[in-house]
Motif scaffolding. Sequence first.
Motif, short mmCIF file in Angstrom:
data_model
loop_
_atom_site.label_atom_id
_atom_site.label_comp_id
_atom_site.label_asym_id
_atom_site.label_seq_id
_atom_site.Cartn_x
_atom_site.Cartn_y
_atom_site.Cartn_z
N PRO A 193 0.76 -0.94 0.33
CA PRO A 193 0.06 0.22 0.02
C PRO A 193 0.60 1.03 -0.40
CG PRO A 193 -0.15 -1.24 1.84
CD PRO A 193 0.44 -2.33 1.48
N MET A 194 1.87 1.76 1.24
CA MET A 194 3.08 2.56 0.48
C MET A 194 4.12 2.64 -0.65
SD MET A 194 4.29 4.43 1.78
CE MET A 194 3.68 4.40 4.36
N ALA A 195 4.02 1.24 -1.79
CA ALA A 195 4.21 0.96 -2.91
C ALA A 195 3.09 2.19 -3.56
CB ALA A 195 4.63 0.27 -3.72
N LYS A 196 1.83 1.65 -2.90
CA LYS A 196 1.00 1.99 -4.68
C LYS A 196 0.93 3.43 -4.18
CE LYS A 196 -4.04 0.90 -5.43
NZ LYS A 196 -3.21 0.77 -7.07
N ARG A 197 0.81 4.35 -2.82
CA ARG A 197 0.75 5.67 -2.94
C ARG A 197 1.77 6.49 -2.47
NH1 ARG A 197 -2.87 8.48 0.54
NH2 ARG A 197 -1.64 10.33 1.89
N ILE A 198 2.83 5.90 -2.36
CA ILE A 198 4.55 6.60 -3.05
C ILE A 198 5.34 6.51 -4.20
CG2 ILE A 198 3.96 7.76 -0.89
CD1 ILE A 198 6.94 6.60 -0.82
N THR B 59 9.62 4.28 -1.69
CA THR B 59 9.05 3.78 -0.55
C THR B 59 10.40 3.13 -0.31
OG1 THR B 59 6.69 2.74 -1.44
CG2 THR B 59 8.01 1.49 0.59
N ILE B 60 11.63 2.74 -1.03
CA ILE B 60 12.54 1.86 -0.40
C ILE B 60 13.46 3.23 0.43
CG2 ILE B 60 14.57 1.22 -1.72
CD1 ILE B 60 13.54 0.21 -3.84
N HIS B 61 13.85 4.29 -0.25
CA HIS B 61 14.08 5.53 0.03
C HIS B 61 13.70 5.90 1.59
CE1 HIS B 61 15.31 7.56 -4.07
NE2 HIS B 61 15.89 6.53 -3.59
N LEU B 62 12.72 5.38 2.28
CA LEU B 62 11.92 5.65 3.16
C LEU B 62 12.48 4.69 4.20
CD1 LEU B 62 9.83 7.02 5.30
CD2 LEU B 62 8.60 5.40 4.30
N GLY B 63 12.90 3.40 4.04
CA GLY B 63 12.51 2.15 4.23
C GLY B 63 14.29 2.64 5.02
N ILE B 64 15.63 3.23 3.95
CA ILE B 64 16.98 3.03 3.82
C ILE B 64 17.01 4.35 5.37
CG2 ILE B 64 18.71 3.76 2.89
CD1 ILE B 64 17.77 0.99 2.61
N ALA B 65 15.75 5.44 4.73
CA ALA B 65 16.35 6.59 5.94
C ALA B 65 15.87 5.87 7.52
CB ALA B 65 15.22 7.59 5.84
N VAL C 225 1.93 -0.51 -9.13
CA VAL C 225 2.29 -1.42 -8.28
C VAL C 225 -0.42 -1.86 -8.03
CG1 VAL C 225 1.84 -2.07 -5.78
CG2 VAL C 225 3.79 -0.45 -6.80
N GLY C 226 -0.12 -3.01 -8.50
CA GLY C 226 -1.35 -3.75 -8.29
C GLY C 226 -2.06 -4.55 -7.12
N THR C 227 -3.54 -3.95 -7.08
CA THR C 227 -4.53 -5.40 -6.41
C THR C 227 -4.71 -5.71 -6.09
OG1 THR C 227 -5.13 -2.71 -5.31
CG2 THR C 227 -3.62 -2.88 -4.11
N ALA C 228 -5.20 -5.78 -7.73
CA ALA C 228 -6.41 -7.00 -8.20
C ALA C 228 -6.21 -8.15 -7.40
CB ALA C 228 -6.30 -6.70 -9.45
N TRP D 25 3.02 -8.41 -8.87
CA TRP D 25 4.21 -8.85 -7.98
C TRP D 25 4.56 -7.80 -6.16
CZ3 TRP D 25 8.22 -8.21 -12.37
CH2 TRP D 25 7.56 -9.65 -13.00
N PRO D 26 4.32 -6.54 -6.09
CA PRO D 26 4.85 -6.37 -4.60
C PRO D 26 3.70 -6.73 -3.86
CG PRO D 26 4.99 -4.56 -6.75
CD PRO D 26 4.07 -5.34 -7.55
N ARG D 27 2.63 -7.39 -4.05
CA ARG D 27 1.39 -7.29 -3.37
C ARG D 27 1.87 -8.73 -2.61
NH1 ARG D 27 -3.22 -10.78 -3.21
NH2 ARG D 27 -4.37 -10.70 -0.89
N VAL D 28 2.36 -9.76 -4.47
CA VAL D 28 2.32 -11.81 -3.76
C VAL D 28 4.28 -10.87 -2.72
CG1 VAL D 28 2.96 -14.01 -4.72
CG2 VAL D 28 1.61 -11.70 -5.56
N ILE D 29 4.30 -10.91 -3.12
CA ILE D 29 5.99 -11.17 -2.71
C ILE D 29 5.82 -10.11 -0.92
CG2 ILE D 29 8.60 -9.33 -2.16
CD1 ILE D 29 8.58 -9.63 -5.85
N ALA D 30 5.12 -9.09 -0.73
CA ALA D 30 4.52 -8.91 0.39
C ALA D 30 3.60 -10.11 1.08
CB ALA D 30 3.77 -8.14 0.75
N VAL D 31 2.99 -10.55 0.24
CA VAL D 31 2.16 -11.81 1.42
C VAL D 31 3.04 -12.79 1.83
CG1 VAL D 31 1.12 -13.70 0.93
CG2 VAL D 31 0.04 -11.28 0.55
#
Length: 398
Positions: A73-78, A83-89, A202-205, A334-340
């Motif tokens: 959801p964060m990647a879908k938003r920004i 999101t990677i940059h935020l994680g590194i910070a 980034v899909g969520t279907a 991919w982002p959702r499945v990898i996240a799960v």
Amino acid sequence: MTTRAPTVAETRPALAVLTLALGPAIGLGICRFAYSLVLPDMRDTLVWSYATAGAMNTINAAGYLAGALLAAPMAKRIGLLKTIHLGIAMCLVSLAISSVSGAPVPFGFARTLSGIGGAFALVCGGALAASIAQMHPMRAALLIGLFYNGPAMGLIISGSISPFLLQGFGRGSWWIVWIVLAAISAVMAVPLLRIRVHPVSVGTARQDSSVMPILPYLAGYFLYGAGYIAYLTFMIAYIRDDGGGAAAQSAFWCLIGLGGISAPWIWRGVMARGQSGFAMALMIGITAIGAGLPLAGSSPWIFAASALIFGNGFLATTIATTAFTRFNYPEPAWPRVIAVITIIFSIGQILGPLVTGAITDLTGTLSSALAVSAAALALGAVVSLFQRALPFSRNGAR
């Protein structure tokens, strides 16, 4: 009509993927795994039990779970890259806090923060790496493997430095290690913050990303998460208790990293046929062998073989999950499945250190933790074999 300038992902895909790999190098190879190197000194100085020591990795895994839940959801938003940059910070802040205090509350907060940041870097970086690999199908397996060299790079960096800092500055110098690792990570973050890649949708279907058909895969990965983290949490303490000094600890840690770096080259062909659970079952099985070897003896050669085999298997396992996702799901999923998959893995990581730490306190020996670790990994390998490829016509991704 203007033409878009090609990005580094299109012109130099290997460089782009290796730059993205700096995310998990910081978030996992340094923030998460370096804790095992510093743990013996922190236990001695702060008078922690093994259960408390394990709980700190459990807290980190809980943060990782939260990060995995929030990543898509964060990647879908920004966007994935931001999101990677935020994680590194978050990881850099975590390392700074870790150097200030070893009290359970602030240190636990730092471990939680690095867990979230590490998950952002791995989940979103993995999705971007898979997208880049899709642009270069002839080198897809190799490019995905290069991304997962990130944790191995972090392991080698932290393993080359931390034991010698602890030896040089003496008892209670754990905080100096965290300061040095924070400075190194800040330098490593610069290329990652400057990279530019073409945005990925980034899909969520849910009709495209249902995980119900991959339950055996998830079960195997859960057991892998519980098993591998116990080995990494307590193995340096095991070596130190056996009389291994800074050089032995450093060599062991770097061998794990070298084993991981070799994984993409050794298993490239297997990953290219990773539609089913066989590739992951094989990698978990190799990890189990590496985790169980120290139970056969404590000679330097056994420790060296254990580190190389474990490193080769445990980092290749994550490569297998991304390859499996790429083969069986459409790109927007991919982002959702990898996240799960990462969430299930994280739950295993949460339970692993707690259970093995408690068992070690009860038995008074770290050998019991290694036995439980190897058993969980072996079971995970068996369960993964039951996973079959999803119907290829659903996604058309190759």
